[in-house]
Scaffold this active site. Structure first.
Site, PDB file in Angstrom:
ATOM      1  N   CYS A   1       0.872  -1.183   0.000  1.00 23.80           N
ATOM      2  CA  CYS A   1       0.000   0.000   0.000  1.00 23.80           C
ATOM      3  C   CYS A   1       0.903   1.225   0.000  1.00 23.80           C
ATOM      4  CB  CYS A   1      -0.954  -0.010   1.188  1.00 23.80           C
ATOM      5  SG  CYS A   1      -0.158   0.101   2.800  1.00 23.80           S
TER       6      CYS A   1
ATOM      7  N   HIS B   1      29.576 -21.005 -15.982  1.00 21.29           N
ATOM      8  CA  HIS B   1      28.448 -20.203 -16.462  1.00 21.29           C
ATOM      9  C   HIS B   1      28.979 -19.044 -17.303  1.00 21.29           C
ATOM     10  CE1 HIS B   1      29.667 -18.681 -12.476  1.00 21.29           C
ATOM     11  NE2 HIS B   1      29.439 -17.479 -12.979  1.00 21.29           N
TER      12      HIS B   1
END
Length: 603
Positions: A373, A521
């Site tokens: 909110c 990687h």
């Protein structure tokens, strides 16, 4: 101005505990308190004049520039405090963020020029120099100037507080609240003004102007009596309890937004409430947060409690009377919950959905959910608590929390917010699923959320047998990486060029992580050679030379953005068990590998 208001709101909101602590001491031990005690009450002045400005200055600096900037800002604010006979609350709100910004800019400029190994030492010396310089300037120049400004503000507050125009603030405040500007107006504007007035007079009416729950309460009661369907009544009952007792006003905003004509009763209720508070000369000793009826009454001086409660009831009665009349001939059918919340799947009815999810990741695994909110402490806290209860009952292993919509934590998988805050949620968390609600009090919405969460959890990517290569034999590390890269290409994880990226990454730094395991990687997580996240595992029972180590298991990784970091960190945690890794090095059972790797976080 909107950003400035949010900044001031954040600063005050993060120090609410200290502000309320001052209010409790004044209410209990002040001259008109329940247990008058001069010794204890003597703590109020040091808290107002020293503690609170320092906290506000530190918070302002930290929000803008980080913790070190917060410390620098607190030192500078101390110069303000010592130079002035009046409280420097407003001065600290301005100087704190300003010094934080200056400190951050200087740090950004100097970082690239600091000698390696001396960054921490020189950085702290530079921070101290900024602090001392601006503290002296504040002591001799800024402090005295702010003192005159504070005197002018005090006179202005007194004139406004006693003028006949004060009730008309409701024409600005009530519509602003409905559009989720309540925290900006209350904590960013009215609370600092109220604290300055309370310091001089012992109480302030400005603490009652925005926080009065009466207008919203009256409107919700009108809705309750006009609704005919039980499920709609239950949603409104929940909203009434949360708004009036819990003090979370955001829950009634959607009801006004659905029927904008209801701005009239809440404005009228707010106007009458302020007029009554002004007529009876009441106020609160500090800002109430949250704006609960209970907290408003408790934070009023003993002689004012009855009149504060009366003003809330008058506001509610006026709002109820007008809203009840206006709702007489209005269609009160609430938006019905859509059976499928994801926007890229067909709706099963043509009614307006109460919630909609938007994301490009249709198969994203949901593990971390944030209710958001405007300030992160109101309706979002209620929504998070309701969903936590449902998740616990369903034994779902998900993390559910609440946050300000502009400060959604990284790594959040799903954001749940009000539809008026949807764009801000997308901006703060572009890689997250965003669920936009009409209201946090519709219990059907939580059923939908549970269905959505379960469906995404069921779609969690799994590692398949074709990603596993056992008892491989190669003569070098380069050949092993090429073998893995080729399998990743065949499975559609990467393009052929990704192999070169893996080899280049290996030449820069070894990807060996210990226990006979290496994680080759690409160069970075933003590689354009990655098509979809994936891993390939290769077992070398004879071992291969991996720089100065022997590697037996290589796990090739392809991940985009944060995905690569998640995959790397989850695998690194798994391979920490030396005994289990030793078993996997020697086994030829694919099932053992697949069971072990099922815990790897792929999304």
């Amino acid at each position: 101005m909107n950003k400035l208001g949010r900044l001031f709101s954040t600063i005050i909101f993060q120090n609410i505990a200290a502000i309320i602590a001052i209010g409790i001491i004044k209410s209990l031990f002040g001259a008109y308190g329940w247990f008058p005690n001069e010794e204890i009450y003597s703590l109020v002045d040091p808290m107002y004049n020293l503690l609170l400005p320092l906290l506000i200055g530190y918070t302002g600096g930290r929000v803008i520039g980080g913790k070190k900037a917060g410390v620098v800002a607190a030192i500078v604010v101390l110069g303000l405090i010592v130079s002035s006979p009046v409280s420097m609350l407003i001065g600290a709100m301005i100087i704190g963020p300003l010094v934080g910004w200056i400190s951050k800019k200087v740090e950004d400029i100097t970082n690239d020029y600091l000698p390696i190994g001396l960054e921490l030492l020189i950085g702290n010396v530079i921070g101290a120099m900024i602090a001392v310089t601006f503290m002296i300037v504040s002591f001799y120049y800024i402090g005295p100037s702010f003192t005159n400004v504070v005197y002018l503000i005090n006179r202005f507050i007194e004139s406004v507080g006693s003028s006949g125009w004060l009730p008309l603030l409701a024409f600005i405040i009530e519509p602003g609240k409905v559009f989720f500007l309540n925290n900006i107006m209350n904590h960013g504007i009215l609370s600092p003004i109220g604290m300055q007035q309370a310091k001089e007079l012992g109480k302030s009416i400005f603490f009652l102007v925005e926080s009065n729950p009466g207008p919203g309460l009256g409107m919700l009661v009108a809705y309750l009596l006009r609704f005919s369907q039980k499920k709609d009544k239950n949603a409104v009952k929940a909203a009434i309890g949360i708004q009036a007792i819990g003090g979370i006003h955001e829950v009634y905003f959607p009801y006004v937004l659905m029927k904008p004509i209801l701005l009239l009763p809440v404005i009228a209720g707010g106007t009458c409430g302020i007029a009554f508070f002004q007529f009876t000369n009441v106020g609160l000793v500090t800002t109430p947060s949250p704006g609960s009826i209970f907290l408003l009454v408790v934070l009023a001086p003993k002689m004012d409690m009855f009149f504060v409660f009366g003003g809330i009831l008058i506001s509610a009665a006026v709002s109820f009377s007008i809203a009840f009349f206006l709702l007489k001939n209005v269609d009160l059918t609430l938006p019905q919950a859509n059976e499928n919340m994801t926007e890229n799947q067909p709706m099963k009815n043509k009614e307006k959905p109460s919630a909609s999810a938007e994301s490009s990741f249709t198969n994203k695994t949901i593990g971390k959910i944030i209710f958001a909110c405007d300030a992160g402490m109101g309706s979002s806290a209620t929504g998070a608590a309701l969903l936590k209860r449902r998740a616990k009952e369903a034994n779902l292993q998900v993390t559910i929390n609440h946050a300000a919509v502009d400060e959604i934590p990284k790594g959040t998988d799903m954001v749940v917010t009000h539809k008026n805050l949807k764009q801000r949620a997308h901006k703060a968390a572009p890689n997250s699923i965003v669920v936009a609600l009409d209201t946090f009090t519709d219990m059907n919405v939580y059923d939908e959320l549970m269905i959505t969460i379960k469906s995404h959890m069921e779609e969690k990517p799994v590692i398949k047998e074709e990603q596993l290569m056992l008892d491989c034999k190669v003569s070098s590390k380069v050949e092993a990486i090429k073998m893995i890269g080729k399998r990743m290409e065949e499975l559609g994880f990467v393009t052929s060029d990704y192999i070169d990226e893996m080899l280049k990454r290996e030449s820069l730094m070894s990807t060996y992580i210990g226990n006979g395991v290496a994680l080759p990687h690409g160069l970075n997580s933003k590689s354009t050679k990655i098509i979809t996240p994936g891993i390939v595992i290769a077992q070398f029972q004879e071992g291969i030379q991996y720089d100065h180590e022997i590697a037996y298991i290589l796990i090739g990784i392809a991940g985009a953005g944060d995905q690569q970091v998640r995959i790397l960190s989850s695998i690194a945690t798994l391979v920490d068990n030396k005994d289990e890794i030793q078993f996997l090095i020697n086994t030829r059972e694919k099932g053992k590998f697949l069971s072990f790797l099922s815990k790897v976080e792929m999304m």
